[in-house]
Design an enzyme around this catalytic site. Sequence first.
Site, short mmCIF file in Angstrom:
data_model
loop_
_atom_site.label_atom_id
_atom_site.label_comp_id
_atom_site.label_asym_id
_atom_site.label_seq_id
_atom_site.Cartn_x
_atom_site.Cartn_y
_atom_site.Cartn_z
N GLU A 88 -17.03 -32.88 -5.44
CA GLU A 88 -16.32 -33.47 -6.59
C GLU A 88 -15.67 -34.81 -6.24
O GLU A 88 -14.59 -35.13 -6.73
CB GLU A 88 -15.29 -32.49 -7.17
N HIS A 142 -8.43 -26.73 -5.27
CA HIS A 142 -9.05 -25.81 -4.33
C HIS A 142 -8.35 -25.94 -2.98
O HIS A 142 -7.80 -27.00 -2.65
CB HIS A 142 -10.53 -26.11 -4.14
#
Length: 428
Positions: free
Chosen positions: A49, A272
């Site tokens: 990402e 995360h």
Amino acid sequence: MANTDTASVRVFSLNCWGIRYLSKHCPQRYAMIGDLLSKEEHDIVLLQEVWSEKDFLNLKKKLACSHPHCHYFKSGVIGSGLAIFCKHRIHDTFLYRYSLNGYPYMAHHGDWFGGKAVGMAVIKIGSMTANVYVTHLHAEYCREKDSYLPHRVVQAWELQQFIRHTSAGADVVIVGGDLNMHPQDLGNRLLRAYTGLRDSYLETANFDGCEDGMTLIADNPFISKKELVPFEKGIRIDYILFKGSSKTDMHCDSMSTTKGSIPDHPFPYSDHEALTLLDLIGSLLSLMSSGKVAELVDILTEARTEVKVGLHCAERMRYTATRTGIMGLALLFLELAIAAVPWLALGAEQPFPRTSFYLLAALCCAILLTTFLLYIFYTMELKSLQGAEDQMRLAVGSLQEKLRGFPLPQPYIHSMIDNTPDDGFLHK
């Protein structure tokens, strides 16, 4: 002759959640990630990402001394988001884009626009060749009603194929990334069973991190607890997987994860948690047992069932698009027929105003164009699902042939064959 060299490799993996202008505190978090990587002695850094190439270039500049070798994998509309930074020279790279990746009209999910893929880098670590893979699979937005499950299963199938076919000459295989699958999910079991990859969290001798190795946790301020339902504390969807070859084996000495908040910082690196592991590489000759082959047959059978469910859904959606398109075409012909009345009957009045005529014509054309694009998309989805199912069917047959070569009891062999599904659609 077996390789007796021993080396240690420190691997770092993080989903950076780097959507510019949408992800919270994106520039500040990238600065924090760059500071962390420049200080820590990671041999290999696997990032997901990293949606903006500008952010990648900033990291590249910041890590020029600590990680002089890097590669950014470009794919899709906004990029694959995958990047590798490494202390060792990267000798070769390759990107494989998954054939299925959600739906373009689900714009609020955005996975289709990201061009989900797996990136590979060939790296020389001492005298050993390491094939390093970084990937990011389609997200699971609703566990109870997961419409993307067939797509994610196909992605896991293509991932294991890509790893097997490209890592034949490698001494070490390392896979890191956000798989968006729980440890016992079908796609995860398919990937690990078929490739022989080992889960670093399950293999490590020493672990320091979140409970059960979770990488999406409720304590992270960027996470909404609604996203974790029905898992209150969190879930584990980010992994570092590894394996050796016929002459080398890897043992995970220690592993750690971040735990939400970062000391001396107002927020975490990402939504995360980051994973770090230290692998010790030794030498071992390993063979596949009959039990492992039988397990693969079971997993592939389950995967074929799920893919056929996706096939049924795609066929139904294509049929709906076709029927809607025919209705739009019929409506257009009806409108043209009504509009032709004044031309055919001299002196007849216009049956309806011109404005209404043009609006209806525009609506019909919009219906035809939309259904045509949907028909093409679902046809492509069908072909990808059919191709994956055909490959799985061949693989099941090959494994059954291999299973027959093992000295197993005959009743067990016949039961495995009898329980294998035919090519018809299987209902869950």
